[in-house]
Design an enzyme around this catalytic site. Structure first.
Site, PDB file in Angstrom:
ATOM      1  N   ASN A   2       0.826  -1.274   0.094  1.00 43.55           N
ATOM      2  CA  ASN A   2       0.119  -0.023   0.027  1.00 43.55           C
ATOM      3  C   ASN A   2       0.899   1.327   0.150  1.00 43.55           C
ATOM      4  O   ASN A   2       2.108   1.256  -0.044  1.00 43.55           O
ATOM      5  CB  ASN A   2      -0.938   0.023   1.175  1.00 43.55           C
ATOM      6  CG  ASN A   2      -2.319   0.635   0.976  1.00 43.55           C
ATOM      7  OD1 ASN A   2      -2.330   1.673   0.438  1.00 43.55           O
ATOM      8  ND2 ASN A   2      -3.459  -0.188   1.364  1.00 43.55           N
TER       9      ASN A   2
ATOM     10  N   ASP B 111      20.155  -1.450   2.913  1.00 36.08           N
ATOM     11  CA  ASP B 111      21.809  -1.574   2.954  1.00 36.08           C
ATOM     12  C   ASP B 111      21.980  -2.982   2.852  1.00 36.08           C
ATOM     13  O   ASP B 111      22.741  -3.345   2.113  1.00 36.08           O
ATOM     14  CB  ASP B 111      22.201  -0.984   4.617  1.00 36.08           C
ATOM     15  CG  ASP B 111      22.073   0.783   4.277  1.00 36.08           C
ATOM     16  OD1 ASP B 111      22.970   1.513   4.067  1.00 36.08           O
ATOM     17  OD2 ASP B 111      20.872   0.983   4.311  1.00 36.08           O
TER      18      ASP B 111
ATOM     19  N   HIS C 260      23.319   2.300  13.406  1.00 38.71           N
ATOM     20  CA  HIS C 260      24.203   3.206  13.868  1.00 38.71           C
ATOM     21  C   HIS C 260      24.924   3.188  15.228  1.00 38.71           C
ATOM     22  O   HIS C 260      24.242   2.761  16.027  1.00 38.71           O
ATOM     23  CB  HIS C 260      23.706   4.846  13.699  1.00 38.71           C
ATOM     24  CG  HIS C 260      23.402   4.712  12.234  1.00 38.71           C
ATOM     25  ND1 HIS C 260      23.940   5.472  11.193  1.00 38.71           N
ATOM     26  CD2 HIS C 260      22.050   4.610  11.669  1.00 38.71           C
ATOM     27  CE1 HIS C 260      23.664   5.667  10.159  1.00 38.71           C
ATOM     28  NE2 HIS C 260      22.225   5.131  10.022  1.00 38.71           N
TER      29      HIS C 260
ATOM     30  N   ALA D 200      -1.051  -3.524  13.294  1.00 45.59           N
ATOM     31  CA  ALA D 200      -0.713  -2.093  12.988  1.00 45.59           C
ATOM     32  C   ALA D 200       0.125  -1.446  13.823  1.00 45.59           C
ATOM     33  O   ALA D 200      -0.375  -1.422  15.076  1.00 45.59           O
ATOM     34  CB  ALA D 200      -2.108  -1.325  12.578  1.00 45.59           C
TER      35      ALA D 200
ATOM     36  N   ARG E 198       5.460  -8.432  19.838  1.00 44.50           N
ATOM     37  CA  ARG E 198       5.532  -9.618  20.664  1.00 44.50           C
ATOM     38  C   ARG E 198       4.386 -10.414  20.254  1.00 44.50           C
ATOM     39  O   ARG E 198       3.386 -10.125  19.645  1.00 44.50           O
ATOM     40  CB  ARG E 198       5.347  -9.474  22.242  1.00 44.50           C
ATOM     41  CG  ARG E 198       4.121  -8.736  22.806  1.00 44.50           C
ATOM     42  CD  ARG E 198       3.922  -8.848  24.237  1.00 44.50           C
ATOM     43  NE  ARG E 198       2.704  -8.297  24.618  1.00 44.50           N
ATOM     44  CZ  ARG E 198       1.574  -8.896  24.915  1.00 44.50           C
ATOM     45  NH1 ARG E 198       1.774 -10.346  24.707  1.00 44.50           N
ATOM     46  NH2 ARG E 198       0.594  -8.454  25.170  1.00 44.50           N
TER      47      ARG E 198
ATOM     48  N   ARG F 234      -0.632 -14.511  19.650  1.00 48.37           N
ATOM     49  CA  ARG F 234      -0.978 -16.213  19.943  1.00 48.37           C
ATOM     50  C   ARG F 234      -0.594 -16.593  18.492  1.00 48.37           C
ATOM     51  O   ARG F 234      -0.251 -15.909  17.521  1.00 48.37           O
ATOM     52  CB  ARG F 234      -2.551 -16.119  20.141  1.00 48.37           C
ATOM     53  CG  ARG F 234      -3.299 -15.477  19.014  1.00 48.37           C
ATOM     54  CD  ARG F 234      -4.771 -15.630  19.403  1.00 48.37           C
ATOM     55  NE  ARG F 234      -5.719 -15.040  18.410  1.00 48.37           N
ATOM     56  CZ  ARG F 234      -5.959 -15.437  17.219  1.00 48.37           C
ATOM     57  NH1 ARG F 234      -5.675 -16.547  16.728  1.00 48.37           N
ATOM     58  NH2 ARG F 234      -6.830 -14.569  16.389  1.00 48.37           N
TER      59      ARG F 234
END
Length: 212
Positions: free
Chosen positions: A83, A91, A113, A167, A187, A190
């Site tokens: 989308n 990189d 970095h 999201a 995390r 389920r």
């Protein structure tokens, strides 16, 4: 060792190196070319995408705008959908499997970095010359994944096959196959199972049915 080889070796490299800057400039200009096209200019868009990425399967669609950094360090499987505002800072290598769908504003990043401010400003190379350096870790996303809107996938992460990433998540660790995962940091909530099938949601099927 060339600077691009250092990227793939996982050691510090100089992003301002002339060879790397030339690769990025080419890709950044192609991003602009793509982003100037209309959605129904399918052939033109397809040609530009194939110039940007390393490899891509059939059946892809990018709403645009798109933002690839190197482009050629990215490999995408077949039947891919992204989308609006898909960003890939590739990189290190970015590998995306078949049949993946990405919501708006998905970002994949591979560079890392230095944490110490002074080291971000300047370090010494193998010749003792001052420079700006970072390193990068590859990202892998398996087959059949849905990555929700505003998700950021961080360096070194592997997302397994058949995953759904909610999201707004920031994915900083690996996600196993067939997982629903979400949050900041992301995390596993389920496992995705047969009970998640749309056939158990008759109230939203609207006459559709699951293909047997």
């Amino acid at each position: 060792m060339r600077e691009e080889e250092k990227i793939f070796a996982g050691v510090l490299f100089a992003p301002g190196n002339a060879e790397l800057k030339a690769i990025k400039l080419r890709t950044h200009n192609l991003n602009v070319d793509y982003n100037k096209t209309y959605e129904d200019e399918v052939e033109k868009r397809g040609e530009i995408i194939r110039q940007i990425v390393g490899t891509i399967g059939d059946g892809f669609f990018f709403h645009g705008p798109i933002y690839f950094h190197y482009g050629k360090h990215t490999s995408i499987g077949k039947n891919f959908f992204a989308n609006f505002n898909f960003t890939v800072q590739d990189d290190a290598y970015v590998t995306i499997g078949d049949d993946c769908n990405f919501g708006p504003n998905v970002t994949i990043v591979t560079p890392i970095h230095p944490m110490v401010a002074e080291e971000r400003r300047v370090m010494l190379d193998e010749k003792g010359e001052e420079g700006h350096f970072c390193y990068a870790k590859p990202v892998r996303i398996g087959d059949g994944c849905w990555i929700g809107a505003n998700v950021t996938v961080c360096p070194g992460v592997t997302v397994g096959n058949g995953c759904v990433i909610g999201a707004g998540s920031v994915v900083i660790r690996d996600i196993p196959d067939n997982s629903f995962a979400a949050g900041v940091p992301c995390r596993v909530i389920r496992e995705i199972t047969e009970k998640d099938s749309m056939k158990y949601k008759p109230e939203v099927l609207g006459g559709c049915r699951v293909k047997e």
